[in-house]
Write a protein that holds these residues in place. Structure first.
Motif, PDB file in Angstrom:
ATOM      1  N   UNK A 164       2.082  15.271 -11.594  1.00 11.10           N
ATOM      2  CA  UNK A 164       2.876  16.364 -12.165  1.00 11.10           C
ATOM      3  C   UNK A 164       3.387  17.325 -11.099  1.00 11.10           C
ATOM      4  N   UNK A 165       2.761  17.331  -9.931  1.00  9.38           N
ATOM      5  CA  UNK A 165       3.148  18.257  -8.864  1.00  9.38           C
ATOM      6  C   UNK A 165       4.278  17.707  -8.000  1.00  9.38           C
ATOM      7  N   UNK A 166       4.739  16.499  -8.283  1.00  7.33           N
ATOM      8  CA  UNK A 166       5.848  15.933  -7.512  1.00  7.33           C
ATOM      9  C   UNK A 166       7.078  16.823  -7.655  1.00  7.33           C
ATOM     10  N   UNK A 167       7.732  17.131  -6.533  1.00 10.51           N
ATOM     11  CA  UNK A 167       8.881  18.030  -6.565  1.00 10.51           C
ATOM     12  C   UNK A 167      10.160  17.275  -6.206  1.00 10.51           C
ATOM     13  N   UNK A 168      11.263  18.009  -6.151  1.00 12.83           N
ATOM     14  CA  UNK A 168      12.557  17.392  -5.862  1.00 12.83           C
ATOM     15  C   UNK A 168      12.571  16.719  -4.489  1.00 12.83           C
ATOM     16  N   UNK A 169      11.905  17.338  -3.515  1.00 16.66           N
ATOM     17  CA  UNK A 169      11.855  16.742  -2.184  1.00 16.66           C
ATOM     18  C   UNK A 169      11.124  15.400  -2.217  1.00 16.66           C
ATOM     19  N   UNK A 170      10.029  15.328  -2.985  1.00 20.59           N
ATOM     20  CA  UNK A 170       9.308  14.060  -3.150  1.00 20.59           C
ATOM     21  C   UNK A 170      10.212  13.000  -3.758  1.00 20.59           C
ATOM     22  N   UNK A 171      10.955  13.376  -4.799  1.00 25.13           N
ATOM     23  CA  UNK A 171      11.795  12.411  -5.506  1.00 25.13           C
ATOM     24  C   UNK A 171      12.932  11.901  -4.624  1.00 25.13           C
ATOM     25  N   UNK A 172      13.536  12.792  -3.847  1.00 21.93           N
ATOM     26  CA  UNK A 172      14.611  12.363  -2.957  1.00 21.93           C
ATOM     27  C   UNK A 172      14.073  11.443  -1.852  1.00 21.93           C
ATOM     28  N   UNK A 173      12.886  11.770  -1.351  1.00 22.73           N
ATOM     29  CA  UNK A 173      12.275  10.922  -0.316  1.00 22.73           C
ATOM     30  C   UNK A 173      11.950   9.545  -0.885  1.00 22.73           C
ATOM     31  N   UNK A 174      11.498   9.517  -2.136  1.00 24.92           N
ATOM     32  CA  UNK A 174      11.192   8.234  -2.766  1.00 24.92           C
ATOM     33  C   UNK A 174      12.449   7.394  -2.947  1.00 24.92           C
ATOM     34  N   UNK A 175      13.543   8.022  -3.394  1.00 22.70           N
ATOM     35  CA  UNK A 175      14.803   7.306  -3.553  1.00 22.70           C
ATOM     36  C   UNK A 175      15.256   6.699  -2.229  1.00 22.70           C
ATOM     37  N   UNK A 176      15.124   7.479  -1.161  1.00 22.29           N
ATOM     38  CA  UNK A 176      15.515   6.982   0.161  1.00 22.29           C
ATOM     39  C   UNK A 176      14.627   5.817   0.587  1.00 22.29           C
ATOM     40  N   UNK A 177      13.339   5.891   0.282  1.00 17.76           N
ATOM     41  CA  UNK A 177      12.420   4.798   0.636  1.00 17.76           C
ATOM     42  C   UNK A 177      12.786   3.523  -0.129  1.00 17.76           C
ATOM     43  N   UNK A 178      13.110   3.647  -1.407  1.00 15.90           N
ATOM     44  CA  UNK A 178      13.517   2.482  -2.192  1.00 15.90           C
ATOM     45  C   UNK A 178      14.779   1.848  -1.616  1.00 15.90           C
ATOM     46  N   UNK A 205      13.108   9.759 -13.562  1.00 14.49           N
ATOM     47  CA  UNK A 205      14.060  10.871 -13.602  1.00 14.49           C
ATOM     48  C   UNK A 205      13.898  11.673 -12.316  1.00 14.49           C
ATOM     49  N   UNK A 206      14.900  11.635 -11.472  1.00 12.46           N
ATOM     50  CA  UNK A 206      14.791  12.218 -10.139  1.00 12.46           C
ATOM     51  C   UNK A 206      15.280  13.659 -10.052  1.00 12.46           C
ATOM     52  N   UNK A 207      15.871  14.173 -11.122  1.00  6.41           N
ATOM     53  CA  UNK A 207      16.437  15.520 -11.089  1.00  6.41           C
ATOM     54  C   UNK A 207      15.977  16.271 -12.334  1.00  6.41           C
ATOM     55  N   UNK A 208      15.041  17.209 -12.169  1.00  7.11           N
ATOM     56  CA  UNK A 208      14.516  17.965 -13.308  1.00  7.11           C
ATOM     57  C   UNK A 208      15.601  18.724 -14.051  1.00  7.11           C
ATOM     58  N   UNK A 264       0.830  -1.201   0.000  1.00  2.00           N
ATOM     59  CA  UNK A 264       0.000   0.000   0.000  1.00  2.00           C
ATOM     60  C   UNK A 264       0.868   1.258   0.000  1.00  2.00           C
ATOM     61  N   UNK A 265       1.982   1.198   0.721  1.00  2.00           N
ATOM     62  CA  UNK A 265       2.912   2.327   0.712  1.00  2.00           C
ATOM     63  C   UNK A 265       3.506   2.503  -0.683  1.00  2.00           C
ATOM     64  N   UNK A 266       3.808   1.401  -1.365  1.00  2.00           N
ATOM     65  CA  UNK A 266       4.342   1.464  -2.726  1.00  2.00           C
ATOM     66  C   UNK A 266       3.333   2.094  -3.678  1.00  2.00           C
ATOM     67  N   UNK A 267       2.057   1.748  -3.522  1.00  2.00           N
ATOM     68  CA  UNK A 267       1.017   2.354  -4.352  1.00  2.00           C
ATOM     69  C   UNK A 267       0.959   3.866  -4.141  1.00  2.00           C
ATOM     70  N   UNK A 268       1.098   4.282  -2.884  1.00  2.00           N
ATOM     71  CA  UNK A 268       1.082   5.717  -2.589  1.00  2.00           C
ATOM     72  C   UNK A 268       2.265   6.411  -3.258  1.00  2.00           C
ATOM     73  N   UNK A 269       3.446   5.758  -3.204  1.00  2.00           N
ATOM     74  CA  UNK A 269       4.614   6.351  -3.838  1.00  2.00           C
ATOM     75  C   UNK A 269       4.431   6.414  -5.352  1.00  2.00           C
TER      76      UNK A 269
END
Length: 309
Positions: free
Chosen positions: A23-37, A262-265, A11-16
């Protein structure tokens, strides 16, 4: 194996997944996702399962995008509704939107040639899907996803029309390529001409050796195009000439199993000029990483995360 319907990691993976598709995902979201993975192999495995579910959702993705654009879907309603519907039982489908069950579909890195009832020939590209709707008045194709090359048999009494995204292309005795990627459609003509019309009513004529792109935001002006480059996929090659990295990654995603994130715009606009073999998408990723001095994190091979070194 843990039941996906009760597995909190899933369920957490679905949320991620929903968050990263927003489209509103920002750099902070992407870095948090990388850390979660990176925190656990179980997280990677759960995200792979969630991504496979999303892949099965791709045929109805245009309808999903329209609902989200109109405010009919939020992250919460998608989590409680869309994914729950798709995951009922053992992952069975209960959706019945028009075109959901495509007449013809290809898998990742697969091409297929179709002989239609009227004698027309369609070559369906990698991870593509279409439906055929012929009657006494017209010959209509619906391209749900991916890319297809059409060689149209003459029939003066029944126009040949291909729907893709918010528009439709009518053949004028012709051969042409249509590519549906994200929310944009590109029509390239290799023989004779076509007429491209949006739902809003504007029609643009496109001649041999030219292409036009359109989306819900409108239709662009025709521009000259290299037909060999456009149809290189029919020979298991893809050609990029000064194409932004983000578009290259989206294209490569059609030729490998799994997601490329792509984690870095800031590196998404880096231009790429290259020719890749479609059956060697992983090698293409490695070549891009070496050439552009970026990094590709590829845990388990299913999810590729691209970021700046």
């Amino acid at each position: 194996m843990t039941d996906p319907e009760t597995d909190p990691i899933y369920h957490e993976a679905l949320k991620w997944l929903v968050r990263m598709k927003d489209d509103k995902a920002n750099a902070q979201d992407r870095h948090a996702f990388t850390a979660w993975l990176a925190a656990s192999p179980a997280n990677v495995a759960a995200f792979e399962r969630a991504s496979r579910l999303w892949d099965r959702f791709d045929i109805v993705k245009p309808e999903y995008d329209r609902m989200r654009a109109s405010g009919g879907l939020s992250r919460r309603t998608l989590m409680l509704g869309g994914f729950a519907i798709l995951a009922v039982g053992s992952g069975g489908y209960v959706l019945s939107r028009p075109g959901f069950f495509a007449d013809h579909a290809t898998d990742v890195a697969e091409r297929r040639t179709l002989q239609l009832a009227d004698g027309s020939v369609v070559e369906l590209g990698s991870y593509s899907a279409l439906s055929v709707q012929f009657n006494d008045r017209e010959r209509r194709i619906v391209l749900h996803r991916g890319e297809a090359f059409f060689q149209v048999a003459p029939d003066q009494g029944r126009p040949f029309i291909v729907e893709a995204g918010p528009g439709a292309t009518q053949a004028l005795g012709t051969a042409f390529d249509i590519k549906l990627a994200d929310d944009a459609v590109t029509v390239s003509v290799t023989e004779h001409a076509v007429a491209v019309a949006l739902d809003a009513g504007r029609t643009v004529a496109v001649d041999e050796g030219w292409q036009v792109s359109y989306s819900a935001n409108g239709i662009g002006a025709p521009k000259a195009v290299d037909g060999e480059q456009v149809t290189a996929w029919r020979k298991d090659r893809i050609v990029f000439e000064d194409v932004p990295l983000r578009r290259v990654l989206r294209e490569l995603e059609r030729y490998r199993r799994g997601r490329i994130l792509l984690m870095d715009d800031s590196i998404g606009d880096m231009p790429v000029t290259a020719i890749f073999e479609t059956r060697q998408a992983e090698q293409a990723l490695r070549t891009i990483a070496e050439t552009l001095s970026i990094r590709v994190l590829n845990p388990g091979g299913f999810v590729a995360v691209v970021y700046r070194r």
